[in-house]
Design an enzyme around this catalytic site. Sequence first.
Site, PDB file in Angstrom:
ATOM      1  CG  ASP A 206      -0.010  -0.145   2.518  1.00  0.00           C
ATOM      2  OD1 ASP A 206       0.212  -1.290   2.939  1.00  0.00           O
ATOM      3  OD2 ASP A 206       0.501   0.864   3.038  1.00  0.00           O
ATOM      4  CG  ASP A 208       1.456   4.941   5.718  1.00  0.00           C
ATOM      5  OD1 ASP A 208       0.882   4.070   6.387  1.00  0.00           O
ATOM      6  OD2 ASP A 208       1.964   5.946   6.239  1.00  0.00           O
TER       7      ASP A 208
END
Length: 281
Positions: A206, A208
């Site tokens: 991801d 974040d």
Amino acid sequence: MVKVGIIGGSGIYDPSMFDHVKEQKVRTPFGTPGDSFIVGSMNGIEAVFLSRHGRGHKYSPTDLNYRANIYGMKKLGVTHIISVSAVGSLKESLKPLDIVIPDQVYDRTTKRVSTYFEGGIVAHISFADPFCRKLSDILYETAKEKYRVHNGGTYLCMEGPQFSTKAESRIYRKLGFDVIGMTALPEAKLAREAEICFAILATITDYDVWYEEPVSIGQVIEYAAKNEEAVKDILRRAVGRIEDTDCPCRHALEGAIATSPDAIPEKVKRDLKPLIGPYIK
Ligand SMILES: CSC[C@H]1O[C@H](OP(=O)(O)O)[C@H](O)[C@@H]1O
Ligand SMILES: Nc1ncnc2[nH]cnc12
């Protein structure tokens, strides 16, 4: 002799790349490891697997018994640990599904016991280069043959279990950190104290919370699962390239124990025998 320990992180709970497996429970003076160890071989090399969070993902990064996990590996004769970890990216160029082999770590944990050396014994090991250079190079060279991988980068280890705020994530980006996770520490410190070569195979799951949709556990597990076969493929090929040669990690305690042997309590000597045996008679 080389014996490789694999610590499986989020989304990697089973060693399906192992042959001839048996489960082994290990007792340690530091309590119970997060799960049974799975002992077997991979690509002809003796190997041990441990699910970091336990099968079923029972332990949060704060609650993991890092000392028991690494001590168990040491007791089983493990010489090299490859720690598999799901991380968030703090840079646009580090994309979800890329692989990173970090070469530095920054500690933002607050609640973890991060040494074996306490209760009457003091040791100060060098941790300037927290990950084994040789093992990291093997991971990078192996991954590069088939996947998008970044050599080096700083892993920011946060306490969790909550993910970061946007303000925190912005600051980490400004400070130039590369990836963020919750488990590299104290795992790497304890492995160094146990004189085990240790490197991280991180998969980016991801961006974040600084980019588009904030990270969620669903995304981490989904993206870790997407990379599971790649991770297992890299592990299978990398272990065959580890040579039984000398490495500074394997002498980390040389000259590092400050306490004179006769001042160390007998119980501490017994508990730490697998670690300090060669240094304390
Ligand atoms: C499951 S979301 C956050 C969780 O994922 C990472 O785990 P691991 O390093 O064991 O792969 C991160 O460090 C958090 O523990
Ligand atoms: N964004 C993130 N923050 C902390 N740990 C993570 N593990 C995977 N992604 C993460």
